[in-house]
Scaffold this active site. Structure first.
Site, mmCIF file in Angstrom:
data_model
loop_
_atom_site.group_PDB
_atom_site.id
_atom_site.type_symbol
_atom_site.label_atom_id
_atom_site.label_comp_id
_atom_site.label_asym_id
_atom_site.label_seq_id
_atom_site.Cartn_x
_atom_site.Cartn_y
_atom_site.Cartn_z
ATOM 1 N N SER A 75 77.887 45.442 -11.370
ATOM 2 C CA SER A 75 79.405 45.745 -11.409
ATOM 3 C C SER A 75 80.337 44.867 -10.528
ATOM 4 O O SER A 75 79.761 44.676 -9.653
ATOM 5 C CB SER A 75 79.583 47.053 -10.869
ATOM 6 O OG SER A 75 78.982 48.145 -11.560
ATOM 7 N N ALA A 99 74.344 46.971 0.860
ATOM 8 C CA ALA A 99 75.685 47.406 0.290
ATOM 9 C C ALA A 99 76.752 46.565 0.400
ATOM 10 O O ALA A 99 76.997 45.790 1.734
ATOM 11 C CB ALA A 99 75.724 48.925 0.582
ATOM 12 N N LYS A 100 77.512 46.338 -0.730
ATOM 13 C CA LYS A 100 78.638 45.467 -0.737
ATOM 14 C C LYS A 100 79.504 46.122 0.334
ATOM 15 O O LYS A 100 80.272 45.236 1.089
ATOM 16 C CB LYS A 100 79.130 45.381 -2.030
ATOM 17 C CG LYS A 100 78.330 45.089 -3.213
ATOM 18 C CD LYS A 100 79.025 45.414 -4.639
ATOM 19 C CE LYS A 100 78.054 44.927 -5.645
ATOM 20 N NZ LYS A 100 78.682 45.060 -7.012
ATOM 21 N N ARG A 101 79.657 47.309 0.362
ATOM 22 C CA ARG A 101 80.826 48.057 1.219
ATOM 23 C C ARG A 101 80.595 47.664 2.766
ATOM 24 O O ARG A 101 81.446 48.066 3.520
ATOM 25 C CB ARG A 101 81.122 49.729 0.840
ATOM 26 C CG ARG A 101 80.014 50.258 1.235
ATOM 27 C CD ARG A 101 80.206 51.872 0.854
ATOM 28 N NE ARG A 101 78.899 52.644 0.939
ATOM 29 C CZ ARG A 101 77.709 52.872 0.186
ATOM 30 N NH1 ARG A 101 77.779 52.048 -1.048
ATOM 31 N NH2 ARG A 101 76.877 53.390 0.528
ATOM 32 N N ASN A 108 82.458 44.712 -8.549
ATOM 33 C CA ASN A 108 83.414 45.243 -7.513
ATOM 34 C C ASN A 108 83.089 44.879 -6.129
ATOM 35 O O ASN A 108 83.587 45.163 -5.049
ATOM 36 C CB ASN A 108 83.319 46.895 -7.625
ATOM 37 C CG ASN A 108 81.901 47.376 -7.500
ATOM 38 O OD1 ASN A 108 80.836 46.581 -6.977
ATOM 39 N ND2 ASN A 108 81.649 48.536 -8.017
#
Length: 282
Positions: free
Chosen positions: A10, A238-240, A12
């Protein structure tokens, strides 16, 4: 039958080493079996998807030496297919509109499932205006209609599909044309994916995907849920949380094909490790 896998990020956030490992697994399983490796961009989350990241994702894959077969499929071009699947489920009496907010669901929930608090069915028997509503799957009715189901994971063997642990999940969202569960299932069938490779964090989701395949009369692939790269505290990358981006390594002149080979051989950067896989839960 040609073995066909896919890598479906994704846009994002930028890809990190966890994505690289997942892409290597999908690519290598296809190549080892004389099959095809496809790429799908899951870009239908209108509030988070960033079109400018798509070229970076594709450049990262080429840098890793993971060359795709055929054109990239963008989910944003597949909205009609998701709508059609939704209408089929509505016609079967399996979806109902829901206007509950996230905070209302959290306040009313009494149990938790793999995706978090279970929706208690607040709108199931209500007269709800469908305008702007989310559409939920009446799980009990769907399971009764489909009957007993199984699915096969290459590492875990034959599994019983018991999607009721997810409760009445949302399949059509207010802010996006389809949930991950519906869009991924419909697209895997459309792309002829025969081997779904993904991380252990999505192992439980296969229960729902197998149910949707039965309801929509879609072909059933085999799955391969691999272990995840984890940080020293055991959490997956994780990206976040700002896990190091592949783009930064690429632009710094690192050797992408060497990195891919290191991931294949289990030579991981300091502090990272492979988490528990199927049958290895702590």
């Amino acid at each position: 039958m040609t073995v066909r896998t896919r890598f479906a990020p994704s846009p994002n956030g930028l890809l990190h080493l966890g994505h690289a490992y997942a892409a290597v697994v999908a690519h290598d399983l296809a190549r080892a079996r004389g099959g095809e490796f496809l790429v799908r961009i899951e870009d239908i989350d209108g509030t988070r998807s960033r079109a400018e990241l798509i070229p970076e994702i594709l450049a990262d894959l080429e840098w890793l030496g993971l060359h795709r077969d055929g054109p990239v499929l963008h989910q944003s071009t597949r909205l009609a297919a998701y709508a059609e699947a939704g209408e089929r489920l509505k016609a079967m009496g399996l979806l109902y509109p829901c206007q509950c907010t996230r905070s209302e669901v959290l306040a009313a929930a009494r149990q938790s499932g793999p995706d978090g608090p279970l929706y208690p069915g607040t709108c199931r028997e209500r007269a709800v205006d469908p305008e702007g509503a989310a559409w939920r799957l009446d799980m009990a009715k769907a399971v009764a209609l489909a009957g007993p189901l199984t699915w096969t994971d290459e590492l875990a063997g034959v599994q019983q599909a018991d999607p009721q642990v997810f409760g009445d999940i949302v399949l059509l969202r207010k802010e996006a044309p389809a949930s991950y569960h519906l869009a991924a299932t419909v697209d895997d069938a459309a792309q002829g994916i025969t081997l779904v490779t993904r991380g252990m964090d999505l192992f439980q989701s296969t229960r729902v995907h197998r149910l949707l395949q039965a309801l929509l009369d879609l072909p059933v692939p085999v799955w391969h849920h691999h272990a995840l790269l984890v940080e020293p505290d055991g959490r997956k990358l994780a990206k976040r949380r700002g896990s190091p981006a592949l783009r930064d390594l690429r632009l710094a002149g690192a050797d992408g094909t060497a990195l891919a080979e290191d991931l294949r051989q289990g030579r991981l950067p300091a502090g990272l490790s492979l988490g528990h896989g199927v049958g290895q839960q702590a």
